[in-house]
Motif scaffolding. Structure first.
Motif, PDB file in Angstrom:
ATOM      1  N   GLY A 355       0.813  -1.213   0.000  1.00 46.59           N
ATOM      2  CA  GLY A 355       0.000   0.000   0.000  1.00 46.59           C
ATOM      3  C   GLY A 355       0.842   1.256   0.000  1.00 46.59           C
ATOM      4  N   ALA A 369      -4.324   3.090  -3.841  1.00 49.44           N
ATOM      5  CA  ALA A 369      -4.126   2.387  -2.567  1.00 49.44           C
ATOM      6  C   ALA A 369      -5.416   2.356  -1.759  1.00 49.44           C
ATOM      7  CB  ALA A 369      -3.007   3.061  -1.775  1.00 49.44           C
ATOM      8  N   LEU A 409      -2.141  -3.071   2.697  1.00 45.85           N
ATOM      9  CA  LEU A 409      -2.638  -2.144   1.677  1.00 45.85           C
ATOM     10  C   LEU A 409      -2.767  -0.703   2.149  1.00 45.85           C
ATOM     11  CD1 LEU A 409      -5.401  -4.410   0.078  1.00 45.85           C
ATOM     12  CD2 LEU A 409      -3.078  -3.973  -0.760  1.00 45.85           C
ATOM     13  N   PRO A 411      -1.764   2.936   3.081  1.00 41.31           N
ATOM     14  CA  PRO A 411      -0.579   3.704   2.679  1.00 41.31           C
ATOM     15  C   PRO A 411       0.398   3.988   3.812  1.00 41.31           C
ATOM     16  CG  PRO A 411      -2.555   4.615   1.681  1.00 41.31           C
ATOM     17  CD  PRO A 411      -3.014   3.583   2.653  1.00 41.31           C
TER      18      PRO A 411
END
Length: 450
Positions: A355, A369, A409, A411
Motif C-alpha cells: 500500500g 491504494a 494495503l 498507505p
C-alpha cells in the motif's frame, strides 16, 4: 542409509535434510522446524549487524543464538529420524527450540534492555541509543498526563515550539493503563526497572493466553501454532523492544474465546478494551458480531448479538467520552488525524509494504491504494455474509486475513503490525484443535460448551 549420508559431501547432507528421510511420518514437521528456524535466523542476523536501533541490535544478537540453536536442534532431530533413532528427554522434543527462543530471544534481551534504559538516553533523537522504542515512552507519558490532566493527549498547537512525532499519543485512552504503574510507583532506578511498560504488556499478553487456554479447556497447543504466535521474529522482537501490540492481540484472542464459548457480554466488553486501545483492530468487531449471531447453528441469535453490541458500545463510550470531553480537539488530533496522515505532524509509519509503495507513486497511486483498501473491505464483507464464522477458529482466520490485508494495503503502516495476523493464525490453529470432534474428552467439552 546412515553410511551413505556420512560419506556424502557436506552440502549434499544439508540438502538431504529437506528430502524424504527414512521415517516420513516424522519428517515433514521436522523439515518445517528447520526451515522455520533458518528463516528466522536470516531475519535476526542482519538485524544484529545493521539495524539503526540499539534495542533491535541487542535483540538480534540474542535471537541469532536462539534461532541458530533451533536450526541445529531441528537438524539433529531430522538426522536422528533418518537413522531410525528417537532422542530421549528434552532434546528429543520439538518444543526445545521454542523454549530457546522464549528464553534467549525474549526474556533475556528484555531484561537487559530494561536495565540499559536506566541510563536515561531514550529521549534523545538517537535511535542507536534507544533501549526501548518510542511507543514505550509515549505510553508511559500518556499515563502521567492522564493522572495530572484527565487526558493522555496534549494540545500540540500549544507547546510553545514546533510539535514533533513523539509529542503524539496515537492510541486510544485504554493504552495509558499500561503506563500507570510507572506513573504511580516509578522514580527510583529499581522502581523504574520493575514498572517498565514492557513488563505490563508482557504480563497482559501472558494473562490473555492463559485465560484463552482455560476457556478452551486446555487443548494441546500445536508446535506450529507456538512458532507462529510466539517464536516468530516479529513476536520476539516486539516483546523485547516495545510490546503494546502483543497485549492488544492477546486481548483480541481472549475476546474471541469468550464469544466462542458463549460469554457474549464479556466478549463485547473485552473487545471494547481492544478498540479503545488501538483502532487498527476495530474491524474485528464485525467478525465477532457475526460469530455471536450464528454460533449456535440454530438460526440467527439476535438477542445474543444485542447483548454483544450493547456491551461493546456502552463500554467504548464509557472509556472514550470522559477523555474526549476534557479536550475534544486534542483527542481527534491524536487518535484520528495523526494516524491517518492528516495531523499537524505527518505519521512516520511508512514501511515499504504494498500500500505504501503504491501510494508513493503519486496522486494516482494514493487513490489506487485507498481503492484497494476499499476492495479488500468489500471482499471481507462478502466473505462474512456468505460464509459467516461458526466457531472461534473460523472467526480468527477471518480476522487474521482482514487485518493482514489492511496492514499490507494501507498507505501509512509499519511492518511490525504484521505480528497481528501471525499471532491470530497461531491462535486459529489452537482453536481448531480445541474444536476438533476427535479431540480428547477435555477438549470435546470445550467444543460442546461453545
Amino acid at each position: 542409509m546412515g553410511t551413505e549420508v556420512g560419506q556424502a559431501p557436506a552440502w549434499r547432507r544439508a540438502a538431504r535434510l529437506f528430502t524424504a528421510p527414512a521415517r516420513p511420518d516424522e519428517a515433514a514437521p521436522l523439515r518445517w522446524d528447520l526451515g522455520f528456524s533458518l528463516a528466522c535466523l536470516a531475519f535476526a542476523l542482519p538485524t544484529a549487524l545493521v539495524s539503526e536501533f540499539y534495542g533491535y541490535r541487542v535483540w538480534g544478537n540474542f535471537a541469532t543464538v536462539a534461532y541458530g540453536f533451533g536450526a541445529a536442534h531441528s537438524g539433529f532431530l531430522l538426522l536422528s529420524a533418518r537413522r531410525g533413532r528417537t532422542p530421549r528427554g528434552l532434546l528429543g522434543s520439538r518444543w526445545c527450540g521454542i523454549a530457546a527462543v522464549a528464553l534467549l530471544a525474549m526474556i533475556l534481551p528484555l531484561a537487559l534492555l530494561v536495565i540499559r534504559r536506566l541510563t536515561g538516553r531514550d529521549w534523545l533523537i538517537t535511535p542507536n541509543s534507544w533501549a526501548a522504542q518510542p511507543e514505550v515512552w509515549v505510553i508511559e507519558r500518556s499515563a502521567d498526563l492522564l493522572l495530572r490532566h484527565g487526558t493522555p493527549y496534549v494540545d500540540v498547537t500549544a507547546l510553545g515550539r514546533a510539535p514533533e512525532v513523539n509529542d503524539y499519543t496515537p492510541y486510544g485512552p485504554v493504552m495509558a493503563v499500561f503506563g500507570l504503574p510507572r506513573a504511580l510507583f516509578g522514580g527510583s532506578p529499581a522502581a523504574n526497572a520493575l514498572t517498565d511498560a514492557r513488563w505490563m504488556f508482557a504480563l497482559a499478553a501472558c494473562a490473555c493466553v492463559l485465560g484463552t487456554l482455560k476457556l478452551l479447556k486446555w487443548p494441546r497447543v500445536p508446535v506450529g501454532a507456538a512458532q507462529l504466535a510466539l517464536a516468530c521474529p516479529l513476536t520476539a522482537l516486539t516483546w523485547a523492544v516495545a510490546g503494546p501490540d502483543l497485549a492488544i492481540v492477546g486481548l483480541l484472542v481472549l475476546s474471541c474465546a469468550l464469544a466462542a464459548t458463549g460469554r457474549i457480554a464479556w466478549s463485547g466488553l473485552v473487545l471494547a478494551l481492544v478498540v479503545s486501545a488501538k483502532l487498527i483492530v476495530a474491524p474485528a468487531a464485525a467478525v465477532l458480531a457475526m460469530l455471536v449471531l450464528v454460533r449456535r447453528g440454530q438460526g440467527l441469535d439476535w438477542p445474543a448479538l444485542g447483548r454483544f453490541a450493547a456491551a461493546l458500545v456502552a463500554t467504548t463510550a464509557a472509556l472514550h467520552l470522559p477523555v474526549y470531553l476534557v479536550d475534544p480537539a486534542a483527542f481527534v488530533e491524536h487518535v484520528f488525524r495523526f494516524p491517518l496522515g492528516m495531523g499537524v505532524v505527518r505519521s512516520p509509519a511508512a514501511s515499504p509494504l504494498p500500500g505504501h509503495l503504491i501510494a508513493e507513486t503519486g496522486p494516482v497511486g494514493q487513490v489506487a491504494a485507498f481503492v484497494l483498501v476499499g476492495a479488500a473491505a468489500v471482499a471481507m464483507i462478502v466473505w462474512l455474509v456468505r460464509r459467516p464464522p461458526a466457531n472461534g477458529s473460523a472467526a480468527l482466520l477471518r480476522i487474521a486475513v482482514g487485518l493482514g490485508a489492511l496492514i499490507l494495503l494501507t498507505p501509512a503502516t509499519r511492518y511490525g503490525y504484521l505480528v497481528y495476523p501471525l499471532v491470530l493464525l497461531g491462535a486459529h490453529l489452537v482453536f481448531r484443535v480445541a474444536e476438533a470432534p476427535a479431540a480428547p474428552p477435555a477438549q470435546q467439552s470445550s467444543t460442546t460448551s461453545s
